[in-house]
Design a protein around this motif. Sequence first.
Motif, short mmCIF file in Angstrom:
data_model
loop_
_atom_site.label_atom_id
_atom_site.label_comp_id
_atom_site.label_asym_id
_atom_site.label_seq_id
_atom_site.Cartn_x
_atom_site.Cartn_y
_atom_site.Cartn_z
N HIS A 87 0.73 -1.21 -0.06
CA HIS A 87 -0.02 0.01 -0.22
C HIS A 87 0.86 1.44 0.07
O HIS A 87 0.45 2.32 -0.28
CB HIS A 87 -0.82 0.08 1.30
N ARG A 88 2.28 1.00 0.46
CA ARG A 88 3.08 2.38 0.40
C ARG A 88 4.08 2.22 -1.00
O ARG A 88 5.17 2.12 -0.61
CB ARG A 88 3.92 2.27 1.73
N GLY A 136 -3.49 -3.16 -1.85
CA GLY A 136 -4.42 -2.34 -0.82
C GLY A 136 -4.50 -3.44 0.45
O GLY A 136 -4.73 -3.20 1.48
N VAL A 138 -3.05 -5.64 3.19
CA VAL A 138 -1.51 -5.98 3.74
C VAL A 138 -1.27 -7.56 3.53
O VAL A 138 -1.81 -8.41 4.02
CB VAL A 138 -1.81 -5.48 5.37
N ASP A 167 6.29 -4.72 8.28
CA ASP A 167 6.40 -5.71 9.64
C ASP A 167 4.98 -6.26 9.91
O ASP A 167 4.76 -7.32 10.06
CB ASP A 167 6.87 -4.89 10.67
N GLY A 168 4.02 -5.46 9.55
CA GLY A 168 2.48 -5.75 9.48
C GLY A 168 2.49 -6.91 8.81
O GLY A 168 1.77 -8.03 9.21
N GLY A 169 2.66 -6.81 7.57
CA GLY A 169 2.47 -7.82 6.52
C GLY A 169 3.23 -9.07 6.88
O GLY A 169 2.69 -10.30 6.57
N ASN A 196 9.43 -0.72 9.74
CA ASN A 196 9.52 0.62 10.15
C ASN A 196 8.81 0.49 11.79
O ASN A 196 8.61 1.45 12.32
CB ASN A 196 8.49 1.50 9.20
N LEU A 198 6.11 -0.08 12.89
CA LEU A 198 4.81 0.28 13.46
C LEU A 198 3.74 -0.24 12.09
O LEU A 198 4.12 -0.12 10.94
CB LEU A 198 4.56 1.71 13.34
N HIS A 265 1.05 7.32 9.38
CA HIS A 265 0.80 6.07 8.61
C HIS A 265 0.27 6.59 7.27
O HIS A 265 0.83 5.82 6.43
CB HIS A 265 -0.22 5.14 9.32
C1 LIG Z 1 -5.80 -7.56 5.30
C2 LIG Z 1 -5.44 -6.22 5.87
N1 LIG Z 1 -5.85 -5.98 7.13
C3 LIG Z 1 -5.62 -4.59 7.57
C4 LIG Z 1 -5.44 -3.53 6.67
C5 LIG Z 1 -5.52 -2.04 7.33
N2 LIG Z 1 -4.21 -1.79 7.23
C6 LIG Z 1 -3.56 -1.00 6.06
S1 LIG Z 1 -2.00 -0.48 6.29
C7 LIG Z 1 -1.97 -1.46 7.64
C8 LIG Z 1 -0.50 -1.52 8.26
C9 LIG Z 1 0.43 -2.10 7.62
O1 LIG Z 1 1.59 -2.16 8.35
P1 LIG Z 1 2.83 -2.45 7.71
O2 LIG Z 1 2.54 -3.89 7.02
O3 LIG Z 1 4.04 -2.60 8.79
O4 LIG Z 1 3.06 -1.35 6.82
P2 LIG Z 1 3.34 -0.11 7.16
O5 LIG Z 1 2.37 0.68 6.69
O6 LIG Z 1 4.12 0.03 8.04
O7 LIG Z 1 4.38 0.32 5.86
C10 LIG Z 1 -3.27 -2.19 8.12
C11 LIG Z 1 -3.41 -2.74 9.18
C12 LIG Z 1 -5.51 -3.79 5.33
N3 LIG Z 1 -5.40 -2.89 4.31
N4 LIG Z 1 -5.42 -5.35 4.82
#
Ligand SMILES: Cc1ncc(C[n+]2csc(CCOP(=O)(O)OP(=O)(O)O)c2C)c(N)n1
Length: 348
Positions: A87-88, A136, A138, A167-169, A196, A198, A265
């Motif tokens: 998404h970034r 879109g 994660v 890191d979320g991914g 990053n 967060l 974010h």
């Molecule tokens: C499957 C899913 N869950 C939740 C979201 C909402 N969401 C968008 S960005 C994000 C955080 C992602 O964090 P990370 O992967 O660490 O990437 P960063 O934004 O830190 O670059 C979340 C939870 C989403 N887009 N997709």
Amino acid sequence: MPVEIPKEVLKNFKCYTPYKAPEGLSVKKQLGMFYTMNLIREFDTKVTDLWMENKIYGIAHSYVSSEAIAVGACAALDPEDYIVSTHRGHGHCIAKGSDVKKMMAELYGKYEGYNHGKGGSMHIADVENGMLGAQGIVGGGIPFALGAALSSKVLNKGRVSIGFHGDGGSNQGVWHEAMNMASAYKLPVIYICENNQLAISTPLQNVTGQSDLYLRANGYAVPGVLVDGYNVFAVYEAVKKAVDRARAGQGPSFIEARTIRFLGHFVADDQWYRDLDTVKPYWSLEPLGRMRAYFLDNKLAGEDELKIIEQQAVKDVEEAIDYASNDCTEPPAEKLYEDVYAGGEIIK
Ligand SMILES: Cc1ncc(C[n+]2csc(CCOP(=O)(O)OP(=O)(O)O)c2C)c(N)n1
């Protein structure tokens, strides 16, 4: 003078690496990387302003301060190789060589954009250029990078695929499945985790027992390394090694490029959830300032030369904004249902 990094920052940011270009990387190529990092910085700085002015549609996530990761990684690839973004994703597109005019047109929702204005920031795809799409969802790109690597291996194309994710991914189940399959089939894929620390407002250590993410890969018999995500040369070296390994048929690698998220974010995040004063000292790690100082300190480029490069990036983004706002057209209503499904064409 090298950029001074406060002691407390060095202590907490454990993977700081001083700038030193790897052997064989020409100064011309290094300056090209500096230009691309400036282009990303300028593009995403302007995108934030334009979003605030209601000029662009949808939402956008800034790549500012992560420039060294996309640029270091893509500089180690051949043009035919693949990347899959997140998404970034603006930084990944630009580093892979996508056209900022078509990117800006996409953000403006114009027909001349990469997705004819129907995708926006989080869905830019430039398939011909090996940029297989932003996501879109994660972690959504993780299996796509695996598929691209599988096709490369089965069709004997010799191409390498990079799967960027956050890191979320890395906490999505698909990360583990992909790592397992990539290892079992020795696929030419490199997973780069932009840690990053967060995920929106959630600190990594709140959602995993092992926040040294690079250590996880070893559980799948995949080499995992940690790099300073603000240091373009450190990223380049780690990715180059992984690319060589992948092309030699030895399989996947995992790279944790660690940073600290400086900005919100997304473009309008007021960051109510953290004390911004605690983040300020970390700006000393910022990748463009450090690279600039490196060129000057080592007399590889002068102030005038660096300024010309920086001004070129500003000019290129200005032209992209001008193109998107003045020369491009709204998508015609009769094209609404086009491009929704892939159709019969198979991409070879
Ligand atoms: C499957 C899913 N869950 C939740 C979201 C909402 N969401 C968008 S960005 C994000 C955080 C992602 O964090 P990370 O992967 O660490 O990437 P960063 O934004 O830190 O670059 C979340 C939870 C989403 N887009 N997709």
